[in-house]
Scaffold this motif. Sequence first.
Motif, PDB file in Angstrom:
ATOM      1  N   PRO A  43      10.455  -1.552  12.108  1.00  9.64           N
ATOM      2  CA  PRO A  43      11.275  -0.266  11.101  1.00  9.64           C
ATOM      3  C   PRO A  43      10.150  -0.442   9.751  1.00  9.64           C
ATOM      4  N   ASP A  44       8.930  -0.124  10.155  1.00 11.67           N
ATOM      5  CA  ASP A  44       8.125   0.155   8.946  1.00 11.67           C
ATOM      6  C   ASP A  44       7.626   1.466   8.295  1.00 11.67           C
ATOM      7  N   GLY A  45       8.005   2.386   9.124  1.00 12.93           N
ATOM      8  CA  GLY A  45       7.894   3.567   8.722  1.00 12.93           C
ATOM      9  C   GLY A  45       6.687   4.638   9.432  1.00 12.93           C
ATOM     10  N   TYR A  46       6.220   3.721  10.202  1.00 10.04           N
ATOM     11  CA  TYR A  46       4.737   4.424  11.114  1.00 10.04           C
ATOM     12  C   TYR A  46       5.112   4.325  12.207  1.00 10.04           C
ATOM     13  N   THR A  47       6.841   4.200  12.988  1.00  9.65           N
ATOM     14  CA  THR A  47       7.206   4.908  14.055  1.00  9.65           C
ATOM     15  C   THR A  47       8.295   5.894  14.176  1.00  9.65           C
ATOM     16  N   LEU A  48       8.297   7.123  13.831  1.00  7.80           N
ATOM     17  CA  LEU A  48       9.857   7.811  13.614  1.00  7.80           C
ATOM     18  C   LEU A  48       9.664   8.738  15.314  1.00  7.80           C
ATOM     19  N   ILE A  49      10.886   9.404  15.304  1.00  5.06           N
ATOM     20  CA  ILE A  49      11.115   9.833  16.280  1.00  5.06           C
ATOM     21  C   ILE A  49      11.482  11.629  15.976  1.00  5.06           C
ATOM     22  N   VAL A  50      11.489  12.706  16.225  1.00  6.79           N
ATOM     23  CA  VAL A  50      12.095  13.765  17.071  1.00  6.79           C
ATOM     24  C   VAL A  50      13.089  13.805  17.649  1.00  6.79           C
ATOM     25  N   ASN A  51      14.308  13.753  17.441  1.00 10.60           N
ATOM     26  CA  ASN A  51      15.279  13.776  18.145  1.00 10.60           C
ATOM     27  C   ASN A  51      17.068  14.926  18.934  1.00 10.60           C
ATOM     28  N   SER A  52      16.861  14.814  19.549  1.00 10.51           N
ATOM     29  CA  SER A  52      18.000  16.213  19.507  1.00 10.51           C
ATOM     30  C   SER A  52      19.038  15.957  20.314  1.00 10.51           C
ATOM     31  N   VAL A  53      20.328  16.523  20.547  1.00  7.92           N
ATOM     32  CA  VAL A  53      22.099  16.378  20.987  1.00  7.92           C
ATOM     33  C   VAL A  53      21.918  15.694  21.705  1.00  7.92           C
ATOM     34  N   GLY A  54      21.113  15.617  22.937  1.00  5.22           N
ATOM     35  CA  GLY A  54      22.067  14.831  24.347  1.00  5.22           C
ATOM     36  C   GLY A  54      21.524  13.136  23.558  1.00  5.22           C
ATOM     37  N   PRO A  55      20.595  12.876  23.626  1.00  2.80           N
ATOM     38  CA  PRO A  55      20.065  11.318  22.516  1.00  2.80           C
ATOM     39  C   PRO A  55      21.118  10.653  21.711  1.00  2.80           C
ATOM     40  N   ILE A  56      21.149  11.555  20.957  1.00  3.34           N
ATOM     41  CA  ILE A  56      21.968  11.195  19.517  1.00  3.34           C
ATOM     42  C   ILE A  56      23.673  11.421  19.958  1.00  3.34           C
ATOM     43  N   ALA A  57      23.984  12.385  20.254  1.00  2.00           N
ATOM     44  CA  ALA A  57      25.334  12.789  20.551  1.00  2.00           C
ATOM     45  C   ALA A  57      26.064  12.767  21.620  1.00  2.00           C
ATOM     46  N   VAL A  58      25.768  12.722  22.386  1.00  2.00           N
ATOM     47  CA  VAL A  58      26.084  13.449  24.122  1.00  2.00           C
ATOM     48  C   VAL A  58      25.965  11.918  25.293  1.00  2.00           C
ATOM     49  N   ASN A  59      24.506  10.883  24.683  1.00  2.00           N
ATOM     50  CA  ASN A  59      24.625  10.478  26.114  1.00  2.00           C
ATOM     51  C   ASN A  59      25.105   8.799  25.913  1.00  2.00           C
ATOM     52  N   GLN A  60      25.769   8.183  24.550  1.00  2.00           N
ATOM     53  CA  GLN A  60      26.136   7.502  24.743  1.00  2.00           C
ATOM     54  C   GLN A  60      27.416   7.237  25.568  1.00  2.00           C
TER      55      GLN A  60
ATOM     56  N   ALA B 198      14.665   7.305  11.931  1.00  2.00           N
ATOM     57  CA  ALA B 198      13.901   6.139  11.821  1.00  2.00           C
ATOM     58  C   ALA B 198      14.493   4.649  12.441  1.00  2.00           C
ATOM     59  N   PRO B 199      13.813   3.801  12.661  1.00  2.00           N
ATOM     60  CA  PRO B 199      14.514   2.933  13.485  1.00  2.00           C
ATOM     61  C   PRO B 199      15.687   2.144  11.880  1.00  2.00           C
ATOM     62  N   LYS B 200      16.122   1.830  12.669  1.00  2.00           N
ATOM     63  CA  LYS B 200      17.133   1.111  11.553  1.00  2.00           C
ATOM     64  C   LYS B 200      16.216   0.010  10.902  1.00  2.00           C
ATOM     65  N   GLY B 201      16.536  -0.035   9.688  1.00  2.00           N
ATOM     66  CA  GLY B 201      16.278  -1.162   8.569  1.00  2.00           C
ATOM     67  C   GLY B 201      14.734  -0.505   7.967  1.00  2.00           C
ATOM     68  N   THR B 202      14.970   0.468   8.115  1.00  2.00           N
ATOM     69  CA  THR B 202      12.997   1.688   7.547  1.00  2.00           C
ATOM     70  C   THR B 202      13.454   1.733   6.148  1.00  2.00           C
ATOM     71  N   PRO B 203      13.015   1.073   5.591  1.00  2.00           N
ATOM     72  CA  PRO B 203      12.958   1.207   3.962  1.00  2.00           C
ATOM     73  C   PRO B 203      12.791   2.670   3.688  1.00  2.00           C
TER      74      PRO B 203
ATOM     75  N   GLN C 191       0.724  -1.378   0.064  1.00  2.00           N
ATOM     76  CA  GLN C 191      -0.408   0.053  -0.194  1.00  2.00           C
ATOM     77  C   GLN C 191       0.472   1.421   0.017  1.00  2.00           C
ATOM     78  N   ALA C 192       0.590   2.076  -0.565  1.00  2.00           N
ATOM     79  CA  ALA C 192       1.039   3.224  -0.543  1.00  2.00           C
ATOM     80  C   ALA C 192       1.393   3.862   0.255  1.00  2.00           C
ATOM     81  N   TYR C 193       2.693   4.656   0.952  1.00  2.00           N
ATOM     82  CA  TYR C 193       2.509   4.781   2.549  1.00  2.00           C
ATOM     83  C   TYR C 193       2.475   6.137   2.393  1.00  2.00           C
TER      84      TYR C 193
END
Length: 305
Positions: free
Chosen positions: A69-86, A240-245, A9-11
């Motif tokens: 990873p089907d495109g129906y869960t996305l996240i808007v994220n920021s510097v902390g969780p992506i670049a600092v927290n690890q 998006a989760p790894k593996g999203t089309p 189906q069209a996304y």
Amino acid sequence: MIAPPAFAQAYPAKPVRIVIAFSAGGTTDILARSVAQKLGEQLKQSFVIDNKPGAGGNIGTESVVRSAPDGYTLIVNSVGPIAVNQTLYKNLPYDPLKDLVPIVQIADVPNVLVVHPSVPANSFEEFVAYAKANPGVLNYGFTGTGTSSHLSSYMLSKRIGTETTHVPYKGANALNDLLSGRLQFMFATIPSVIPHIRAGKLRALAVSSDKPSRSLPGVPTVAEKGFPGFAAGSWFGFFAPKGTPEPVVALINRTVNDILPSLEEQMIREGADPVGGSPAQFGQFTQREYEKWKIIVRDSGATPE
């Protein structure tokens, strides 16, 4: 008779969930809701915000890493969780740079150095001179350990070469204490303090970005005032989760780029600079940010609350 080939189906064929790893009403949430509304209008489908705060953004971020990873869960994220927290959190059970797919950067949001009006400094130069002449007198707050607010203040104190006292907070209490005069200064995201700057309750002395912010014309950068290379702001984007089309990633990227011009005036008024660009550009940017913040976090000795 041979059956015709089955096509997906069209996304998007159903509502899309956009996770926000922070509470409602914060900068991430405000930006995401503005973009989500426009996405819905463009793609004729609901884009629903789902706030999942906690652990410096890790709870919401991990929930998306573990999502289909089907495109129906996305996240808007920021510097902390992506670049600092690890770097900040030991043994993080996922790697946001590998387990999430960058889609598009929405905006840059510089931090702004704000002082309470009781501080005898009307310019960045006067603030630096006062801090050097009064070691240990100035208190600063931040919205959480390891946030860009915290690390910007740490970086500035180190570059100035004077002692300032940091007072850790969680959430908005730091700003409340700055407004009351219990704290003397802090770095804060522009959207969180721009109304107080306009009302004269706080004084803006400099921004932490490498170029001036369109939201605060006339306010210099820290870098141009004698601290070259000082760049420590916030930024926000879709993942998006790894593996999203790939076609889903391309569609969201293209649509966000198309709608950002219609949000530009609103974003600048609220303290954000729209960005856009390709998934590859955003991925390269997040990698550079990780490398930069890794050094700063380790040097600061910051640990999670």
